[in-house]
Design an enzyme around this catalytic site. Structure first.
Site, PDB file in Angstrom:
ATOM      1  N   HIS A   7       0.793  -1.133  -0.015  1.00 30.34           N
ATOM      2  CA  HIS A   7       0.068   0.014   0.173  1.00 30.34           C
ATOM      3  C   HIS A   7       1.108   1.432  -0.051  1.00 30.34           C
ATOM      4  CE1 HIS A   7      -3.700   2.246   1.710  1.00 30.34           C
ATOM      5  NE2 HIS A   7      -2.749   3.061   1.519  1.00 30.34           N
ATOM      6  N   HIS A  18       1.421   5.564  -1.825  1.00 25.66           N
ATOM      7  CA  HIS A  18       1.008   6.630  -2.612  1.00 25.66           C
ATOM      8  C   HIS A  18       2.292   7.253  -2.966  1.00 25.66           C
ATOM      9  CE1 HIS A  18      -2.929   6.668  -0.833  1.00 25.66           C
ATOM     10  NE2 HIS A  18      -2.442   6.416   0.313  1.00 25.66           N
ATOM     11  N   LYS A  21      -9.590  -0.294  -5.091  1.00 26.87           N
ATOM     12  CA  LYS A  21      -9.585   0.365  -4.087  1.00 26.87           C
ATOM     13  C   LYS A  21     -11.094   1.000  -3.758  1.00 26.87           C
ATOM     14  CE  LYS A  21      -8.081   2.293  -0.491  1.00 26.87           C
ATOM     15  NZ  LYS A  21      -6.782   2.718   0.193  1.00 26.87           N
ATOM     16  N   HIS A  62     -10.657   1.299   2.316  1.00 23.26           N
ATOM     17  CA  HIS A  62     -10.231   2.322   3.336  1.00 23.26           C
ATOM     18  C   HIS A  62     -11.438   2.360   4.301  1.00 23.26           C
ATOM     19  CE1 HIS A  62      -8.710   6.187   4.590  1.00 23.26           C
ATOM     20  NE2 HIS A  62      -9.804   6.307   5.276  1.00 23.26           N
ATOM     21  N   HIS A  66      -4.390  -0.456   6.317  1.00 25.47           N
ATOM     22  CA  HIS A  66      -3.935   0.165   7.100  1.00 25.47           C
ATOM     23  C   HIS A  66      -4.873   0.567   8.570  1.00 25.47           C
ATOM     24  CE1 HIS A  66      -6.721   3.038   5.252  1.00 25.47           C
ATOM     25  NE2 HIS A  66      -5.871   3.393   4.190  1.00 25.47           N
ATOM     26  N   ASP A  68       1.679   2.861   3.419  1.00 29.31           N
ATOM     27  CA  ASP A  68       0.720   4.147   3.243  1.00 29.31           C
ATOM     28  C   ASP A  68       1.584   5.286   3.155  1.00 29.31           C
ATOM     29  OD1 ASP A  68      -1.591   5.241   2.715  1.00 29.31           O
ATOM     30  OD2 ASP A  68      -2.183   5.135   4.830  1.00 29.31           O
TER      31      ASP A  68
HETATM   32  O1  DOR Z   1      -2.892   9.688   5.453  1.00 29.61           O
HETATM   33  C1  DOR Z   1      -3.493   9.447   4.421  1.00 29.61           C
HETATM   34  N1  DOR Z   1      -2.869   9.964   3.094  1.00 29.61           N
HETATM   35  N2  DOR Z   1      -4.441   8.407   4.426  1.00 29.61           N
HETATM   36  C2  DOR Z   1      -5.105   8.357   3.520  1.00 29.61           C
HETATM   37  O2  DOR Z   1      -5.996   7.368   3.146  1.00 29.61           O
HETATM   38  C3  DOR Z   1      -4.765   8.845   1.774  1.00 29.61           C
HETATM   39  C4  DOR Z   1      -3.202   9.484   2.010  1.00 29.61           C
HETATM   40  C5  DOR Z   1      -3.135  10.272   0.950  1.00 29.61           C
HETATM   41  O3  DOR Z   1      -3.309   9.797  -0.326  1.00 29.61           O
HETATM   42  O4  DOR Z   1      -2.587  11.525   1.129  1.00 29.61           O
HETATM   43 ZN    ZN Z   2      -3.396   4.999   1.608  1.00 28.81          ZN
END
Ligand code: DOR
Ligand code: ZN
Length: 343
Positions: A14, A16, A100, A137, A175, A248
């Site tokens: 997971h 980004h 997702k 989520h 998460h 995450d």
């Molecule tokens: O803290 C987070 N940041 N939680 C999420 O679910 C998304 C992520 C983000 O994309 O910034």
């Molecule tokens: Zn995330």
């Protein structure tokens, strides 16, 4: 005590990676350590189509360091207009590894997410039929629910019944942050697993208020009370195959953090494995790190494990205050285990 640990190379289930300039800035930190990563689709324009995912995967590969074996595994962003046929096509063609589910407005770039699970029932049935994992989520967004209770309420209002309606659907509860989530996943015998981040293992909600309002420790789901952190640590370090690594890592530009309305997300990619290693060492469970980081995820996704290894050594590593202009998790701290630099 041993001062070296060699394990099968890990994956991040997971992350980004963002896009454009931010993608260029951050992808190397994930690729340095992880051979594969499940890439979140919540770009400013969400990745909802097979073509968009294909193009995004190309941009990630172009931004990845040369000579490093790194495979981004793409996800589809579910909306109430997702077409089951398109989703299946993307899965069968090997573009989408999973889909997702963002409850609408639960987090960054989730406005196009799902407001009513009934609207995606046919999509979920198709995923169940073809064996495509659903990544959730798990938070309700109702304004009257306390922000610290959103995950626990999601389990009772939505997840339990979803599992009953779709017992063959492979679900990753992403998460997780609460002992309720640990118990829920731990009491299921199949098709349900959870990822756990380094920050939810390392900090509790006090961190957000230490000497002032600390946006670098603000993420979603928000970090909880100490009792929840302890439950997560037990689950992660237990060797239980239902729990595996998902950082995450969620970078935001400084301007998005240093403001009166800071963005949610912790950039932990640069020292993620070192952070997990510290937790496993403290829990005297280094012998379970490989399962959590490198074996349980592939087993759940039905993928082979990586065929090379990485080595951690008990050498202190100082985490800089800034990494490429971003504040990394553990900024300014010293971590006791370090990943041996790859040649
Ligand atoms: O803290 C987070 N940041 N939680 C999420 O679910 C998304 C992520 C983000 O994309 O910034
Ligand atoms: Zn995330």
């Amino acid at each position: 005590m041993t001062d070296k640990l060699t394990i099968t190379a890990p994956d991040d289930w997971h992350v980004h990676l963002r896009d454009e300039e931010m993608l260029e800035r951050v992808v190397a930190y994930t690729a340095r350590c992880f051979r594969r990563a499940i890439v979140m689709p919540n770009l400013r324009t969400p990745v909802t189509s097979v073509d968009a995912a294909r193009r995004y995967r190309e941009r990630i590969l172009s931004a990845s360091p040369e000579g490093v074996a790194f495979t981004p595994l793409m996800t589809a962003y579910l909306t109430e207009s997702t077409d089951p046929d398109d989703l299946e096509q993307g899965f069968q063609e090997g573009v989408f590894t999973a889909a997702k589910l963002y409850p609408a407005n639960a987090t960054t770039n989730s406005a196009a997410g799902v407001t009513d699970l009934a609207q995606i029932a046919s999509v979920l049935s198709r995923m169940e039929f073809i064996g495509m994992p659903l990544l959730i989520h798990g938070e309700v967004t109702d304004a009257d629910i306390d922000v610290f209770d959103r995950e626990a309420v999601f389990i009772e209002r939505h997840l339990r019944s979803l599992r009953t309606r779709h017992p063959e659907l492979k679900v990753v509860f992403e998460h997780i942050t609460t002992e309720q989530a640990v118990d829920f996943v731990g009491s299921s015998n199949r098709n349900l697993a959870a990822t756990i981040t380094p920050h939810h293992l390392q900090i509790n909600r006090n961190a957000m208020f230490l000497g002032g309002l600390r946006s670098d420790f603000y993420c979603l789901p928000v970090v909880k009370r100490e009792q929840h952190r302890l439950a997560l640590r037990l689950a992660a370090t237990s060797g239980d195959p239902r729990f595996f690594l998902g950082t995450d890592s969620a970078p935001h530009p400084r301007a998005g953090k240093d403001t009166s309305c800071g963005c949610a997300g912790i950039f932990n990619a640069p020292y993620a494995l070192e952070s997990y290693a510290q937790v496993f060492a403290e829990e005297e469970a280094m012998h379970h790190l490989e399962a959590f980081a490198s074996l349980n995820g592939p087993a759940f996704y039905g993928l082979p494990v990586n065929n090379d290894t990485v080595t951690l050594e008990k050498v202190a590593v100082e985490v800089p205050k800034l990494v490429n202009g971003l504040v990394p998790f553990h900024a300014g701290e010293t971590l006791p285990w370090r990943l041996q630099p790859c040649m």
